[in-house]
Scaffold this motif. Sequence first.
Motif, PDB file in Angstrom:
ATOM      1  N   UNK A  30       0.815  -1.212   0.000  1.00 21.60           N
ATOM      2  CA  UNK A  30       0.000   0.000   0.000  1.00 21.60           C
ATOM      3  C   UNK A  30       0.848   1.260   0.000  1.00 21.60           C
ATOM      4  N   UNK A  31       0.859   1.988  -1.117  1.00 21.79           N
ATOM      5  CA  UNK A  31       1.712   3.167  -1.228  1.00 21.79           C
ATOM      6  C   UNK A  31       1.365   4.224  -0.189  1.00 21.79           C
ATOM      7  N   UNK A  32       0.069   4.386   0.077  1.00 18.80           N
ATOM      8  CA  UNK A  32      -0.349   5.414   1.014  1.00 18.80           C
ATOM      9  C   UNK A  32       0.056   5.148   2.436  1.00 18.80           C
ATOM     10  N   UNK A  33       0.422   3.885   2.742  1.00 14.23           N
ATOM     11  CA  UNK A  33       0.786   3.559   4.120  1.00 14.23           C
ATOM     12  C   UNK A  33       2.277   3.677   4.360  1.00 14.23           C
ATOM     13  N   UNK A  34       3.054   3.933   3.305  1.00 15.77           N
ATOM     14  CA  UNK A  34       4.500   3.871   3.456  1.00 15.77           C
ATOM     15  C   UNK A  34       5.054   4.944   4.375  1.00 15.77           C
ATOM     16  N   UNK A 131      15.398  -2.837   7.302  1.00 16.00           N
ATOM     17  CA  UNK A 131      15.872  -1.489   6.981  1.00 16.00           C
ATOM     18  C   UNK A 131      14.878  -0.405   7.373  1.00 16.00           C
ATOM     19  N   UNK A 132      13.760  -0.794   7.963  1.00 16.49           N
ATOM     20  CA  UNK A 132      12.753   0.170   8.388  1.00 16.49           C
ATOM     21  C   UNK A 132      11.789   0.600   7.306  1.00 16.49           C
ATOM     22  N   UNK A 133      11.972   0.090   6.080  1.00 18.09           N
ATOM     23  CA  UNK A 133      11.088   0.447   4.975  1.00 18.09           C
ATOM     24  C   UNK A 133      10.023  -0.625   4.772  1.00 18.09           C
ATOM     25  N   UNK A 134       8.841  -0.247   4.235  1.00 17.88           N
ATOM     26  CA  UNK A 134       7.814  -1.256   3.970  1.00 17.88           C
ATOM     27  C   UNK A 134       8.335  -2.348   3.039  1.00 17.88           C
ATOM     28  N   UNK A 135       8.028  -3.594   3.361  1.00 20.49           N
ATOM     29  CA  UNK A 135       8.478  -4.711   2.533  1.00 20.49           C
ATOM     30  C   UNK A 135       7.760  -4.641   1.185  1.00 20.49           C
ATOM     31  N   UNK A 136       8.522  -4.755   0.088  1.00 20.85           N
ATOM     32  CA  UNK A 136       7.944  -4.482  -1.227  1.00 20.85           C
ATOM     33  C   UNK A 136       7.939  -5.675  -2.173  1.00 20.85           C
ATOM     34  N   UNK A 137       8.591  -6.785  -1.830  1.00 23.34           N
ATOM     35  CA  UNK A 137       8.641  -7.913  -2.757  1.00 23.34           C
ATOM     36  C   UNK A 137       7.984  -9.137  -2.136  1.00 23.34           C
ATOM     37  N   UNK A 167       8.332  -8.005  16.065  1.00 21.41           N
ATOM     38  CA  UNK A 167       7.930  -6.605  15.910  1.00 21.41           C
ATOM     39  C   UNK A 167       7.424  -6.086  17.271  1.00 21.41           C
ATOM     40  N   UNK A 168       7.954  -4.957  17.725  1.00 23.07           N
ATOM     41  CA  UNK A 168       7.421  -4.355  18.957  1.00 23.07           C
ATOM     42  C   UNK A 168       5.958  -3.975  18.766  1.00 23.07           C
ATOM     43  N   UNK A 169       5.652  -3.349  17.634  1.00 28.38           N
ATOM     44  CA  UNK A 169       4.296  -3.195  17.123  1.00 28.38           C
ATOM     45  C   UNK A 169       4.363  -3.555  15.646  1.00 28.38           C
ATOM     46  N   UNK A 170       3.237  -3.804  15.024  1.00 27.10           N
ATOM     47  CA  UNK A 170       3.263  -4.241  13.631  1.00 27.10           C
ATOM     48  C   UNK A 170       3.674  -3.140  12.665  1.00 27.10           C
ATOM     49  N   UNK A 171       3.815  -1.893  13.138  1.00 35.32           N
ATOM     50  CA  UNK A 171       4.317  -0.851  12.247  1.00 35.32           C
ATOM     51  C   UNK A 171       5.700  -0.352  12.660  1.00 35.32           C
ATOM     52  N   UNK A 172       6.406  -1.168  13.458  1.00 36.34           N
ATOM     53  CA  UNK A 172       7.791  -0.847  13.813  1.00 36.34           C
ATOM     54  C   UNK A 172       8.766  -1.668  12.968  1.00 36.34           C
ATOM     55  N   UNK A 173      10.029  -1.300  13.049  1.00 35.77           N
ATOM     56  CA  UNK A 173      11.094  -2.076  12.411  1.00 35.77           C
ATOM     57  C   UNK A 173      11.332  -3.343  13.229  1.00 35.77           C
TER      58      UNK A 173
END
Length: 342
Positions: A30-34, A131-137, A167-173
């Motif tokens: 999801x691009x908007x969530x990045x 790397x802290x970036x959203x997984x893309x592949x 993951x500490x939370x699902x939106x953390x690294x």
Amino acid sequence: MHRTIRSLINRLLAGLSLFVAACASVPPPPAGAQDQNEGQAIEIKNSSLPLKIDEPAATRIDRLIWRGGVMMTTNSPHFGGWSDLHVSADGRSLTSISDEGAWLTATIDYNSKGDLVGLSQGRLGQLRGLDGKPIATKVEADAEGAVRLADGSWLVSFERRHRLWRYRTLFDTPVPVEGPAEIGRQPANGGLEALTVLADGRVIAISEEYGQRPNTAMGWIGEPTAGGGYLWRSFDYATIPDFRPTAIALLPDGSIAAIERAFDMVRGVRCRVMRFDAAQLRPGATVRPEELARLAAPYAVDNLEGMAATKGARGETLLWLISDDNFNRLQRNILLLFELAP
């Protein structure tokens, strides 16, 4: 339409859908969530499902009592592929992860009887890599199991590139967690799909397709160690032809529930809902689960890959099942709720 013909058509459609899904391309993250740690708000549309298509009044199959089911759709192309499931102890909220690396949170809605009617207040985001970036592949994003640990963090299992991340939370690294010695020997698309944690902190993992003995899948017991790691010891999980484990969940009484899935082009998708005593979980032992129910058309079923368990308002045990639609229009994202009969 004659019910025999209708049942055959349903099975053929289910089989075709999984075949097409295996060849289909998948959408990017999801691009908007990045750039939004909290993800994006989504509207979830819920369509009620009967337990049995040709008998809408049916309320029970074997040891399972029907407590509602829904087919879920949204206007987001990134909604789908749900591979595991967590429901809060109070039954108010749901968290799921996708084999495209997405995460979903939502509020659970009930009717006056306490039966499932749908999800609302949904949010959708993308898991991050080291790397802290959203997984893309797809190779990196194929999350198949997720369990919430006692400290509130999440342990997530991935296949294709087999690994465990916390993951500490699902939106953390995340941080990597060393898995069992055999983790890399699993088939690319048949890895750690079943994952749960016991009350004493031991993590239980079962491979979908890897085993060293006939008619078994390999499982592991992870004993917590200093520093947040695990000491892994293996066991065998007894299987029958065609059916492979895709999810496990700790029940309120301390026993373990599981889903086993089978598929072929003629009979379509079938799932067995299983249970076994946690005392069977011993290094070197063979777990032999009992069958609670078998779901196949014309009963509500799809590619069920996620499971959770909670205690209801009357103290009853509730089983939650969610499906992976493979981002295929011939499949469905469904959420089913059952009560375990005494």
